[in-house]
Design a protein around this motif. Structure first.
Motif, PDB file in Angstrom:
ATOM      1  N   SER A   1     -21.993  16.308  -3.912  1.00 46.76           N
ATOM      2  CA  SER A   1     -22.420  15.415  -2.817  1.00 46.76           C
ATOM      3  C   SER A   1     -22.503  16.210  -1.517  1.00 46.76           C
TER       4      SER A   1
ATOM      5  N   SER B   1     -21.316  15.337   1.101  1.00 48.76           N
ATOM      6  CA  SER B   1     -19.994  15.153   1.714  1.00 48.76           C
ATOM      7  C   SER B   1     -19.096  16.357   1.447  1.00 48.76           C
ATOM      8  N   ALA B   2     -19.348  17.060   0.342  1.00 47.77           N
ATOM      9  CA  ALA B   2     -18.570  18.257  -0.002  1.00 47.77           C
ATOM     10  C   ALA B   2     -18.898  19.403   0.939  1.00 47.77           C
TER      11      ALA B   2
ATOM     12  N   GLY C   1     -18.761  17.451   5.031  1.00 47.27           N
ATOM     13  CA  GLY C   1     -17.629  16.577   5.332  1.00 47.27           C
ATOM     14  C   GLY C   1     -18.138  15.258   5.872  1.00 47.27           C
ATOM     15  N   ARG C   2     -17.317  14.252   5.782  1.00 43.88           N
ATOM     16  CA  ARG C   2     -17.717  12.948   6.332  1.00 43.88           C
ATOM     17  C   ARG C   2     -16.468  12.115   6.570  1.00 43.88           C
TER      18      ARG C   2
ATOM     19  N   GLN D   1     -13.981   9.938   4.148  1.00 51.08           N
ATOM     20  CA  GLN D   1     -14.263  10.396   2.770  1.00 51.08           C
ATOM     21  C   GLN D   1     -13.427  11.618   2.389  1.00 51.08           C
TER      22      GLN D   1
ATOM     23  N   SER E   1     -14.890  13.707  -0.523  1.00 54.23           N
ATOM     24  CA  SER E   1     -15.420  15.056  -0.250  1.00 54.23           C
ATOM     25  C   SER E   1     -14.557  16.129  -0.902  1.00 54.23           C
TER      26      SER E   1
ATOM     27  N   LYS F   1     -15.621  16.244  -4.505  1.00 55.98           N
ATOM     28  CA  LYS F   1     -16.945  16.845  -4.704  1.00 55.98           C
ATOM     29  C   LYS F   1     -16.941  18.338  -4.346  1.00 55.98           C
TER      30      LYS F   1
ATOM     31  N   CYS G   1     -26.549  18.316  -5.629  1.00 58.89           N
ATOM     32  CA  CYS G   1     -26.051  17.585  -4.462  1.00 58.89           C
ATOM     33  C   CYS G   1     -27.085  16.539  -4.084  1.00 58.89           C
TER      34      CYS G   1
END
Ligand code: NAD
Length: 246
Positions: A142, A144-145, A148-149, A152, A156, A159, A184
Motif C-alpha cells: 500500500s 501507506s507503507a 505513511g498516513r 494507519q 502502514s 504493509k 502498491c
C-alpha cells in the motif's frame, strides 16, 4: 496473457481487488482457488460468476492469520490440483485509529491478517514451489507503507513489513525459479475504500495527480503481468499502480 493449466490461489478473493484478480485469471484459463474469511454471500456470488465462465475453481474459507487454517487450505488446493503456480497474497484489512487510541486488538488483527497472513501463506506454498522449481508470489502492499498516513500506524507497519518481506524472500528463492514481487495499489474503488468518510475520500482524491481513484481492473492488470512470462526476470520489486500518488 494465457494462464491455461496454471493453478492460482488468491487470498481475500471474493471482494474488491481480489475478486477482480480471481476473475481475470479465470478469464485467461487458469484454475483459481479463491480464499475468503467469513463472507459466505460474497463467495456464493463469485461462485455464480465462475460457473458462468465454466471455470475450474475452489472456494476456500480460511483465516489467513491462522497457521492451521492456512495449512488445511493449501492441502485442499494440492489435493485438487497437485501444484500451485501463483500465490496472490491479497487478503487485508484496515482498523484506522490514531495511535493514542489504537488498542492492542486492532494492532494485532491488522498485523496478523496483513503481514502474518502473507508469511503463513507464502511459507505454506513454498515447499511445493521449490519442488516444482517455479512459482510466482505477488503481495499486496500500500502507498501507506511508503508515505505513511495518520491513523494507519498498524496498517502502514503491516504493509511496510510486506515490502521488506517481499525483498528478502525474493533473494532466498531467486535461484530456484520463483519470483516474489509486491504491488502498491493507490486508492482503488473497493468495499474497503467505500467505508471511508466522504471528507477523507475528498482529501485523498486531491492528492492523486491523475485526479481519480483507480479501478480494480488496473490492479489486476499488474498482478497478471507479474504472474506472466513477460515478468520472468523481475523479482523483489514493488510496482505502484496509483495514478502518480507516490
Ligand atoms: P476488501 O475489503 O474489498 O477485500 C478484502 C478481502 O480480504 C475480502 O475478501 C475479505 O474476506 C478478505 N479477508 C479479510 N480478512 C481476512 C482473513 N483474515 N483471512 C482471509 N481473508 C480475509 O479490500 P480491497 O480494497 O479489495 O483490498 C485488497 C488488498 O489490497 C488489501 O490487502 C488492501 O490492504 C490492499 N490495498 C487496497 C487499496 C484500496 O484502495 N482498496 C489500496 C492499497 C492496498
Amino acid at each position: 496473457m494465457n494462464f491455461k493449466d496454471k493453478k492460482v490461489l488468491v487470498t481475500g478473493g471474493t471482494k474488491g481487488i481480489g475478486k477482480t484478480v480471481a476473475l481475470a485469471f479465470a478469464s485467461q484459463g487458469a484454475s483459481v482457488g479463491v480464499n475468503y474469511a467469513t463472507d459466505d454471500q460474497s463467495a456464493s456470488d463469485l461462485e455464480k460468476e465462475l460457473q458462468q465462465m465454466s471455470s475450474d475453481y475452489l472456494l476456500l474459507k480460511a483465516d489467513v492469520s491462522s497457521a492451521d487454517e492456512v495449512e488445511t487450505m493449501i492441502r485442499q488446493v494440492l489435493d485438487q490440483w497437485e501444484r500451485i503456480d501463483i500465490l496472490v497474497n491479497n487478503a487485508g484489512i484496515i482498523r484506522d485509529k490514531m495511535l493514542l487510541f489504537l488498542g492492542e486488538e486492532d494492532w494485532d488483527r491488522v498485523i496478523n491478517t496483513n503481514l502474518k497472513g502473507t508469511y503463513l501463506c507464502s511459507r505454506a506454498v513454498l515447499k511445493e514451489m521449490i519442488s516444482q522449481k517455479s512459482g510466482r508470489i505477488i503481495n499486496m502492499a500500500s502507498p501507506s507503507a511508503i508515505t505513511g498516513r495518520q491513523a494507519q500506524t498498524n496498517y502502514s507497519a503491516s504493509k511496510g513489513g510486506i515490502i521488506s518481506f517481499t525483498k528478502s524472500l525474493s533473494k532466498e528463492v531467486a535461484r530456484i525459479g520463483i519470483t516474489v514481487n509486491a504491488i502498491c495499489p493507490g486508492i482503488i474503488d473497493t468495499p474497503m475504500t467505500q467505508e471511508l468518510k466522504e471528507a477523507t475520500k475528498k482529501e485523498l482524491l486531491s492528492m492523486i495527480p491523475m485526479g481519480k481513484f483507480g479501478k480494480t481492473d488496473n490492479v489486476a492488470d499488474g498482478v497478471l503481468f507479474l504472474a506472466s512470462e513477460k515478468a520472468a526476470y523481475i523479482t523483489g520489486q514493488v510496482l505502484a499502480i496509483d495514478g502518480g500518488l507516490t
